[in-house]
Write a protein that holds these residues in place. Structure first.
Motif, mmCIF file in Angstrom:
data_model
loop_
_atom_site.group_PDB
_atom_site.id
_atom_site.type_symbol
_atom_site.label_atom_id
_atom_site.label_comp_id
_atom_site.label_asym_id
_atom_site.label_seq_id
_atom_site.Cartn_x
_atom_site.Cartn_y
_atom_site.Cartn_z
ATOM 1 N N ILE A 1 0.823 -1.211 0.000
ATOM 2 C CA ILE A 1 0.000 0.000 0.000
ATOM 3 C C ILE A 1 0.857 1.261 0.000
ATOM 4 N N SER A 2 1.949 1.248 0.738
ATOM 5 C CA SER A 2 2.791 2.448 0.834
ATOM 6 C C SER A 2 3.448 2.796 -0.490
ATOM 7 N N SER A 3 3.484 1.838 -1.427
ATOM 8 C CA SER A 3 4.084 2.085 -2.747
ATOM 9 C C SER A 3 3.119 2.739 -3.728
ATOM 10 N N GLY A 4 1.857 2.907 -3.339
ATOM 11 C CA GLY A 4 0.892 3.592 -4.195
ATOM 12 C C GLY A 4 0.042 2.651 -5.024
ATOM 13 N N ILE A 5 -0.785 3.235 -5.889
ATOM 14 C CA ILE A 5 -1.713 2.445 -6.705
ATOM 15 C C ILE A 5 -0.991 1.740 -7.850
ATOM 16 N N GLN A 6 -0.295 2.509 -8.705
ATOM 17 C CA GLN A 6 0.373 1.898 -9.857
ATOM 18 C C GLN A 6 1.534 1.003 -9.435
ATOM 19 N N ASN A 7 2.393 1.506 -8.545
ATOM 20 C CA ASN A 7 3.607 0.768 -8.174
ATOM 21 C C ASN A 7 3.388 -0.237 -7.058
ATOM 22 N N GLY A 8 2.265 -0.137 -6.355
ATOM 23 C CA GLY A 8 1.980 -1.066 -5.272
ATOM 24 C C GLY A 8 0.836 -1.997 -5.588
ATOM 25 N N VAL A 9 -0.393 -1.457 -5.487
ATOM 26 C CA VAL A 9 -1.597 -2.274 -5.661
ATOM 27 C C VAL A 9 -1.651 -2.929 -7.037
ATOM 28 N N GLU A 10 -1.447 -2.119 -8.109
ATOM 29 C CA GLU A 10 -1.589 -2.647 -9.468
ATOM 30 C C GLU A 10 -0.502 -3.669 -9.794
ATOM 31 N N LYS A 11 0.742 -3.361 -9.447
ATOM 32 C CA LYS A 11 1.836 -4.300 -9.737
ATOM 33 C C LYS A 11 1.655 -5.613 -8.991
ATOM 34 N N ALA A 12 1.304 -5.531 -7.708
ATOM 35 C CA ALA A 12 1.111 -6.750 -6.917
ATOM 36 C C ALA A 12 -0.017 -7.597 -7.492
ATOM 37 N N SER A 13 -1.125 -6.945 -7.871
ATOM 38 C CA SER A 13 -2.279 -7.673 -8.421
ATOM 39 C C SER A 13 -1.947 -8.300 -9.770
ATOM 40 N N LYS A 14 -1.134 -7.602 -10.565
ATOM 41 C CA LYS A 14 -0.829 -8.088 -11.919
ATOM 42 C C LYS A 14 -0.019 -9.375 -11.921
ATOM 43 N N TRP A 15 0.775 -9.602 -10.871
ATOM 44 C CA TRP A 15 1.494 -10.880 -10.866
ATOM 45 C C TRP A 15 0.875 -11.903 -9.924
ATOM 46 N N MET A 16 0.202 -11.439 -8.855
ATOM 47 C CA MET A 16 -0.400 -12.408 -7.930
ATOM 48 C C MET A 16 -1.647 -13.068 -8.506
ATOM 49 N N MET A 17 -2.507 -12.290 -9.196
ATOM 50 C CA MET A 17 -3.765 -12.859 -9.677
ATOM 51 C C MET A 17 -3.556 -13.895 -10.787
ATOM 52 N N PRO A 18 -2.710 -13.632 -11.806
ATOM 53 C CA PRO A 18 -2.468 -14.691 -12.794
ATOM 54 C C PRO A 18 -1.869 -15.946 -12.159
ATOM 55 N N LEU A 19 -0.926 -15.769 -11.211
ATOM 56 C CA LEU A 19 -0.348 -16.932 -10.534
ATOM 57 C C LEU A 19 -1.402 -17.700 -9.761
ATOM 58 N N LEU A 20 -2.343 -16.968 -9.185
ATOM 59 C CA LEU A 20 -3.438 -17.592 -8.454
ATOM 60 C C LEU A 20 -4.209 -18.549 -9.365
ATOM 61 N N PHE A 21 -4.552 -18.081 -10.565
ATOM 62 C CA PHE A 21 -5.279 -18.922 -11.531
ATOM 63 C C PHE A 21 -4.429 -20.116 -11.972
ATOM 64 N N VAL A 22 -3.151 -19.879 -12.265
ATOM 65 C CA VAL A 22 -2.254 -20.957 -12.725
ATOM 66 C C VAL A 22 -2.128 -22.034 -11.654
ATOM 67 N N PHE A 23 -1.860 -21.610 -10.407
ATOM 68 C CA PHE A 23 -1.708 -22.577 -9.314
ATOM 69 C C PHE A 23 -2.988 -23.364 -9.098
ATOM 70 N N PHE A 24 -4.120 -22.677 -9.169
ATOM 71 C CA PHE A 24 -5.391 -23.361 -8.961
ATOM 72 C C PHE A 24 -5.648 -24.396 -10.054
ATOM 73 N N ILE A 25 -5.352 -24.056 -11.293
ATOM 74 C CA ILE A 25 -5.555 -24.997 -12.398
ATOM 75 C C ILE A 25 -4.675 -26.231 -12.217
ATOM 76 N N ILE A 26 -3.408 -26.027 -11.805
ATOM 77 C CA ILE A 26 -2.497 -27.153 -11.563
ATOM 78 C C ILE A 26 -3.063 -28.066 -10.477
ATOM 79 N N LEU A 27 -3.496 -27.465 -9.371
ATOM 80 C CA LEU A 27 -4.031 -28.259 -8.265
ATOM 81 C C LEU A 27 -5.339 -28.946 -8.634
ATOM 82 N N ALA A 28 -6.188 -28.250 -9.412
ATOM 83 C CA ALA A 28 -7.471 -28.841 -9.819
ATOM 84 C C ALA A 28 -7.239 -30.063 -10.719
ATOM 85 N N ILE A 29 -6.287 -29.948 -11.656
ATOM 86 C CA ILE A 29 -5.968 -31.088 -12.541
ATOM 87 C C ILE A 29 -5.477 -32.266 -11.708
#
Length: 442
Positions: free
Chosen positions: A159-187
């Protein structure tokens, strides 16, 4: 005075908003709610309620936020000056702080489990091992408080890093990984011998569960899993540019939330059925049953590490939204002091959350209306605060904003706009009042 931050891209906003929605509600609560309420029928009702009730309110919150281009309190003051509507923003501020205070406790538990998983200390043939582990963890005052602090530290730094450099960057790599990991585990889960029983449980309806109670529970799950009512989506939308289409963004967030919830079910239920466990284990499913399930899977220790990493990602993305509401409201227009307010608010929430962390051990005897401190905070926010917040959002967008103002933010086909307006003005408020009544009654 520095300029107010904005999301750099539409996808960044959608992933951040989806991250807010996709938290423990989708991964922890959804599977055990489905497991204790008939599986497929609950899932069908959950999808319908998400699209018919949750989605219109989500659009309403986006609408209020982008029109305001400010924190929650200021947004209402701008759009309804000299009225009490700004109190809705303060309600979101208070609810977010309380939610994060006990949510960070669960985040700490996940961190503790992840550290043990990485050290390969989540392995035992004793069927009572995981129940005892969870019990001992929640009784260990030092560990739960330190883990809660460590979890909040991660969120504060983002949060202290701001919207673009904090929230957006964190979401951009965590959310795709979330889907990838879930698909691996579901298979992996769906390829176990006997997994088909779990898949049938999820997708072959047992209509005997089609009751008013199941509908109400599904409505509550849909409602809470989208993070509406606490000004999280309002705050994120306030960082949006005017060229982003709110309707399609809200639809993407809703479908991503549904998708992750179903993927969570596909990870858990086939494995639970294949290995002879019961799907109706309740809240202990993630911390007691799932680790036990992974004991019986080849390379289970590795998959267990992946599971707790993605659970941590989901919890962090939701916690980011909660802290952002508090920080944005507290700092107001002092954008250059974001870091200072992130630390002040984060430390304050940590202190407020300590009683919740200790409510399973040293403060177990402290009861509020017959509930532990942790359970009361959960009950107050989920069953009372969030429904009231969402009801106010729906009424404000549906009645306070003029039709022309609504159309300006939601430039869709006339029939789509008419359906949204009917849902947000009439259907959603009635549904919310029913949920609120049942929450207080129950």
């Amino acid at each position: 005075m520095s300029k107010r931050d904005q999301f750099a891209s539409k996808i960044g906003f959608i992933l951040a908003a989806a991250g807010s929605a996709i938290g423990l509600g989708a991964i922890w609560k959804f599977p055990y709610m489905a497991g204790t309420n008939g599986g497929s029928v609950f899932i069908i009702l959950f999808i319908l309620c998400t699209l018919v009730i949750g989605l219109p309110i989500l659009v309403a919150e986006f609408m209020i936020g982008r029109r305001g281009q400010s924190d929650a309190v200021t947004s209402f003051k701008k759009q309804a000056p000299r009225t009490p509507w700004f109190l809705t923003g303060w309600l979101g501020f208070i609810l977010s702080g309380i939610i994060l205070s006990f949510y960070s406790v669960v985040g700490g538990w996940i961190l503790s489990y992840l550290v043990r998983a990485i050290g390969f200390k989540l392995s035992s043939n004793d069927e009572n091992f995981f129940a005892e582990l969870f019990g001992n963890l929640t009784l260990n005052a030092w560990e739960v408080v330190l883990a809660q602090g460590a979890f909040l530290l991660i969120v504060i730094l983002i949060i202290s890093s701001g919207i673009q450099n904090g929230v957006e960057k964190a979401s951009k790599w965590m959310m795709p990984l979330l889907f990838v990991f879930f698909i691996i585990l579901a298979i992996r889960s769906m390829t176990l011998d006997g997994a088909m029983d779990g898949i049938k449980f999820m997708f072959v309806p047992d209509w005997s569960y089609l009751t008013g109670k199941t509908l109400l529970l599904a409505l509550g799950q849909a409602f809470f899993s989208l993070s509406v009512g606490v000004a999280a989506m309002l705050t994120y939308a306030s960082y949006l540019k005017k060229d982003v289409r709110l309707g399609s963004s809200a639809m993407n967030v809703a479908w991503m939330n549904i998708g992750i919830s179903i993927l969570a079910g596909l990870v858990i239920f086939p494995a639970v059925f294949a290995l002879g466990f019961s799907p109706d284990q309740g809240p202990g499913l993630v911390f007691i049953i799932i680790p036990a399930v992974f004991q019986h899977i080849p390379l289970g220790s590795i998959f267990l590490i992946i599971f707790f990493i993605l659970l941590l990602f989901a919890t962090i993305t939701s916690a980011i939204a909660m802290l952002e509401i508090v920080v944005a409201t507290a700092m107001g227009s002092k954008f250059e002091k974001r870091k200072k307010y992130a630390w002040l608010c984060g430390i304050g929430i940590f202190i407020i959350g300590i009683p919740s962390a200790l409510s399973f051990g040293k403060l177990a005897d402290v009861q509020i209306l017959g509930r532990s401190i942790f359970d009361f905070a959960d009950f107050f926010t989920n069953s009372i605060g969030m429904p009231i917040g969402a009801l106010l959002m729906a009424l404000f967008a549906g009645y306070q904003l003029k039709r022309a103002e609504q159309l300006e933010e939601l430039p869709v086909k006339p029939w789509v706009f008419t359906i949204w307006r009917i849902l947000v003005r009439y259907v959603a408020p009635i549904a919310i009042i029913i949920v609120l009544y049942q929450g207080i009654k129950g």
